[in-house]
Design an enzyme around this catalytic site. Structure first.
Site, PDB file in Angstrom:
ATOM      1  N   LYS A  25       0.831  -1.211   0.000  1.00 17.65           N
ATOM      2  CA  LYS A  25       0.000   0.000   0.000  1.00 17.65           C
ATOM      3  C   LYS A  25       0.861   1.255   0.000  1.00 17.65           C
ATOM      4  O   LYS A  25       0.547   2.237  -0.690  1.00 17.65           O
ATOM      5  CB  LYS A  25      -0.950  -0.029   1.204  1.00 17.65           C
ATOM      6  N   GLN A  85      -5.017  -2.166   9.359  1.00 11.86           N
ATOM      7  CA  GLN A  85      -4.774  -3.485   8.773  1.00 11.86           C
ATOM      8  C   GLN A  85      -5.306  -4.585   9.686  1.00 11.86           C
ATOM      9  O   GLN A  85      -4.963  -4.657  10.860  1.00 11.86           O
ATOM     10  CB  GLN A  85      -3.269  -3.679   8.532  1.00 11.86           C
ATOM     11  N   ASP A 134     -11.728   1.759   3.295  1.00  8.42           N
ATOM     12  CA  ASP A 134     -12.001   0.328   3.148  1.00  8.42           C
ATOM     13  C   ASP A 134     -13.492   0.069   2.957  1.00  8.42           C
ATOM     14  O   ASP A 134     -13.889  -1.029   2.565  1.00  8.42           O
ATOM     15  CB  ASP A 134     -11.532  -0.436   4.401  1.00  8.42           C
TER      16      ASP A 134
END
Length: 286
Positions: A54, A98, A121
């Site tokens: 990322k 995460q 997300d």
């Protein structure tokens, strides 16, 4: 008949190229550089690989990236305090925590603490609800990437029988909604589904997201179907494979994604797209 390969690396490169160009334009016009904060708790090797990917993608498209690597024994309160700080930071347009998190931290509490406008997300209940009614700003990255891959084939979704194997909140459920929004006729299958093979054999578009190596075999696939393999499984010999028995199914499908190199690259590309969208929305830029 040998299936056409859907190249996720090529499609993701195209998405990232568009994001890079739009980011350069945004910086030139407004002086605003999109910023993504990635929080990782503990030392899970797979999580570290994802976080590094990322950060690399942020660099490629011209974003600022901010990494917060916290120790394994971080408390839920400490993580919530960091999330609140990032919520209030105007340089941070997207916040990604995460997963998985250590057992002492409630994942839902953290997801709910991220402000919906920074939830790149698309896991926050507010954003999930927006997806249900079709008025979304962000889409979960993997299902959004799958839609890009299907579109890259030129196959029309409207009116097609679409079967999604898997009902997770991250992939299966939102995937089904996106296909429905495009006028697909959608069936969601799961561990309690009866006559799974018969249902799958009726699918014009089959999306496998079940987390079991080589679960989808050729006898489950309709001749000429589009087959999207979301699975990422590691075999005993160390090799990666998907949920679809690729060697068998490629002889029946019209289009198929490989593993690796199919859906995987798309997830990060769509994260970049979401972060750019967030930066524009937060600064009221069309």
């Amino acid at each position: 008949m040998m299936a056409n390969l859907i190249n996720g690396k090529e499609v993701s490169a195209s998405v990232k190229s568009k994001v890079k160009n739009q980011t350069a334009e945004l910086i030139e016009k407004s002086g605003i550089t999109p910023g993504l904060a990635v929080v990782i708790v503990g030392n899970d090797p797979a999580s570290r690989v994802y976080v590094n990917s990322k950060k690399k993608a942020c660099s490629e498209v011209g974003f600022n990236s901010y990494e917060y690597a916290l120790p394994e024994d971080t408390t839920q309160q400490e993580l919530l305090e960091l999330v609140e700080k990032l919520n209030d930071d105007p340089k941070v347009n997207g916040i990604l925590c995460q997963l998985p998190l250590p057992k002492q931290i409630n994942e839902n509490a953290i997801i709910n603490a991220i402000r919906p406008e920074k939830d790149v997300d698309a896991f926050h209940p507010f954003n999930v609800g927006k997806i249900m009614i079709g008025e979304f700003a962000f889409l979960p990255c993997t299902p959004a990437g799958v839609m890009e891959l299907i579109d890259s084939t030129g196959v029309e979704i409207s009116g097609k029988n679409c079967v999604v194997i898997g009902r997770s909140n991250i992939v299966g459920k939102p995937m089904s909604m996106l296909l429905l929004h495009r006028s697909g006729t959608v069936t969601i299958c799961h561990s309690k589904t009866q006559n799974l093979t018969e249902i799958c054999k009726n699918a014009d578009i089959l999306v496998a997201a079940v987390g079991k190596a080589n679960f989808v075999t050729a006898d489950m696939v309709k001749e000429g179907a589009v087959v999207i393999d979301v699975g990422m499984n590691r075999l005993e010999n160390g090799k990666l494979c998907g949920d679809v028995d690729f060697n068998e199914v490629q002889n029946k499908a019209s289009y198929i994604t490989p593993v690796p190199g199919g859906v995987g690259p798309m997830t990060i590309a769509m994260l970049m797209q979401n972060t750019l969208t967030a930066a524009k929305l937060q600064n009221d830029i069309k």
